[in-house]
Design a protein around this motif. Structure first.
Motif, PDB file in Angstrom:
ATOM      1  N   SER A 101      -0.686  -9.544  11.055  1.00  0.00           N
ATOM      2  CA  SER A 101      -0.479  -9.302   9.531  1.00  0.00           C
ATOM      3  C   SER A 101       0.007 -10.560   8.976  1.00  0.00           C
ATOM      4  N   SER A 149      -7.177  -6.003   2.395  1.00  0.00           N
ATOM      5  CA  SER A 149      -6.823  -4.547   2.191  1.00  0.00           C
ATOM      6  C   SER A 149      -6.144  -4.158   0.845  1.00  0.00           C
ATOM      7  N   LEU A 158      -7.534  -1.202  -1.803  1.00  0.00           N
ATOM      8  CA  LEU A 158      -6.351  -0.153  -2.146  1.00  0.00           C
ATOM      9  C   LEU A 158      -6.279   0.064  -3.605  1.00  0.00           C
ATOM     10  N   GLN A 175       1.141   6.909  -0.778  1.00  0.00           N
ATOM     11  CA  GLN A 175       1.720   7.329   0.320  1.00  0.00           C
ATOM     12  C   GLN A 175       0.733   7.835   1.460  1.00  0.00           C
ATOM     13  N   GLU A 176      -0.449   8.208   0.947  1.00  0.00           N
ATOM     14  CA  GLU A 176      -1.611   8.955   1.691  1.00  0.00           C
ATOM     15  C   GLU A 176      -2.489   7.866   2.328  1.00  0.00           C
ATOM     16  N   SER A 177      -2.254   6.779   1.547  1.00  0.00           N
ATOM     17  CA  SER A 177      -3.346   5.688   1.939  1.00  0.00           C
ATOM     18  C   SER A 177      -2.839   4.606   3.277  1.00  0.00           C
ATOM     19  N   PRO A 178      -3.718   4.452   4.043  1.00  0.00           N
ATOM     20  CA  PRO A 178      -3.225   3.643   5.176  1.00  0.00           C
ATOM     21  C   PRO A 178      -3.253   2.028   4.808  1.00  0.00           C
ATOM     22  N   LEU A 179      -3.816   1.870   3.591  1.00  0.00           N
ATOM     23  CA  LEU A 179      -3.846   0.392   3.077  1.00  0.00           C
ATOM     24  C   LEU A 179      -2.725  -0.070   2.427  1.00  0.00           C
ATOM     25  N   TRP A 180      -1.523   0.706   1.999  1.00  0.00           N
ATOM     26  CA  TRP A 180      -0.356   0.514   1.666  1.00  0.00           C
ATOM     27  C   TRP A 180       0.502   0.040   2.757  1.00  0.00           C
ATOM     28  N   ASP A 181       1.246  -0.946   2.408  1.00  0.00           N
ATOM     29  CA  ASP A 181       2.244  -1.572   3.767  1.00  0.00           C
ATOM     30  C   ASP A 181       3.780  -0.650   3.398  1.00  0.00           C
ATOM     31  N   GLY A 182       3.867   0.253   2.617  1.00  0.00           N
ATOM     32  CA  GLY A 182       5.087   0.917   2.765  1.00  0.00           C
ATOM     33  C   GLY A 182       6.248   0.225   1.858  1.00  0.00           C
ATOM     34  N   SER A 194      -0.185  -4.679  -0.134  1.00  0.00           N
ATOM     35  CA  SER A 194      -0.698  -4.302   1.114  1.00  0.00           C
ATOM     36  C   SER A 194      -0.378  -5.467   1.967  1.00  0.00           C
TER      37      SER A 194
END
Length: 370
Positions: A114, A309, A313, A274-281, A304
């Motif tokens: 990453s 990504s 997003l 929160q539901e997207s896997p593209l967000w790095d949190g 991201s």
């Protein structure tokens, strides 16, 4: 006839010995390649095989030529040609060895992470240094080849008297080339751009696809290629989104009506990221950043791990927020308003009607825009 057979036979034997040596070295390289996993043996086998054979063959012929007994001006010309060919073959072999070193260095650099900023920096420097060394070797080989020719050597010596004037002329003629070469060396060490950096150049978003000593290739989002002189990046302003890290923070702009429930829309955006896997949190926010006479401007920021990504997003969040507004709050989508607070109804005039001041009016009744 017999006096030509023995010299020719000596040359053939020399060439056969050279090929035998080359074949033996190739067997040893393949054996080491089968024993161990380092990529140096694979790269040697792939890159240096032809140049190594050519160098050994030319060297063997030159060594056997004096003992063959051939004389005459034609033999001297052939010898000079063989010397030039041997110099070119040695330069070719050395350049291929440099490429082997590049392959070994790049194999130890992992860019599939990453945050690969340091890896991309080292990769860019290795590629540029390999190209600089290759250019230096070619120039040295050309100078060595020229010095083997007596006429060229005498011609060069005659110009030593006017070396100052010659250097000025050559410098002016090769100004653009030299500036690009120096810019390439500068970029290799100052690190303003790296391979796979995300940049914005002349309002074009893309990735650095290739860096040479004279030009840079930028691959845009739609797979077009922008070819720019490398000196352009040392004399112009451009955006580098991954200068310090691969992580990218992007924006989502929405124009909505003034009656939009911002808290509900903010909660929906938080659920989507929160539901997207593209967000790095890490980062997200939805704010009112501006207004226009007819709309309110909302800006959402999302982070991201990398630029591709983040682009996906942002598109996903924008699309789902618009669907949410259309399904739950359709009245909050942008619209035009008309102020009828004075209580007067629009008047409708006939074909020959006119305003009180005598100006003809349109026959189409005016109405509030929907």
């Amino acid at each position: 006839m017999q006096r030509f057979v023995q010299p020719a036979l000596s040359i053939v034997i020399a060439v056969a010995v050279a090929w035998l040596v080359a074949f033996t070295v190739e067997i040893l390289v393949r054996r080491e390649q089968a024993r161990s996993t380092p990529p140096v043996w694979v790269s040697l086998q792939r890159r240096c095989r032809a140049s190594f054979r050519t160098t050994l063959t030319l060297a063997a012929i030159l060594i056997a030529l004096p003992s063959a007994g051939f004389n005459g001006p034609v033999v001297e010309v052939i010898r000079e040609v063989l010397v030039l060919a041997l110099i070119a073959a040695i330069v070719w072999l050395l350049v291929q060895l440099i490429r082997v070193g590049e392959d070994v260095a790049l194999s130890r650099i992992n860019v599939d992470v990453s945050d690969n900023r340091r890896a991309r920096k080292i990769r860019t420097q290795v590629v540029l240094l390999r190209r600089v060394m290759a250019v230096v070797l070619v120039l040295i080989g050309a100078a060595a080849a020229a010095m083997t020719i007596p006429s060229v050597r005498a011609f060069g010596a005659s110009f030593l008297v006017s070396a100052g004037v010659l250097s000025v002329v050559v410098g002016l003629a090769a100004q653009a080339t030299l500036s690009n070469l120096l810019a390439g060396i500068q970029i290799a060490f100052t690190d303003p751009i790296r391979i796979d950096d995300v940049v914005v150049v002349n309002d074009e978003w893309g990735h650095i696809d290739e860096i040479t000593l004279t030009y840079v290739v930028v691959r845009t989002w739609d797979n077009r290629r922008l070819i720019l002189p490398i000196s352009w990046f040392t004399t112009n302003v451009f955006q580098n989104w991954t200068r310090h890290e691969a992580r990218v923070l992007g924006s989502v702009i929405l124009h909505v009506d003034f009656t939009v429930p911002i808290d509900e829309l903010r909660a929906e955006m938080y659920r989507l990221v929160q539901e997207s896997p593209l967000w790095d949190g890490r980062d997200w926010v939805l704010q009112v950043v501006d207004t226009t006479p007819t709309t309110m401007v909302l800006r959402g920021l999302v982070s991201s791990a990398d630029a591709p990504s983040n682009w996906d997003l942002r598109c996903d969040i924008r699309e789902k927020l618009l669907i949410y507004l259309r399904e739950h709050y359709p009245h909050t989508l942008p619209k035009l308003r008309a102020d009828l607070s004075d209580g007067h109804q629009p008047r409708q005039f006939g074909d020959n009607s006119s305003a009180p001041d005598g100006t003809p009016r349109s026959t189409t009744p005016s109405r509030p825009a929907e």
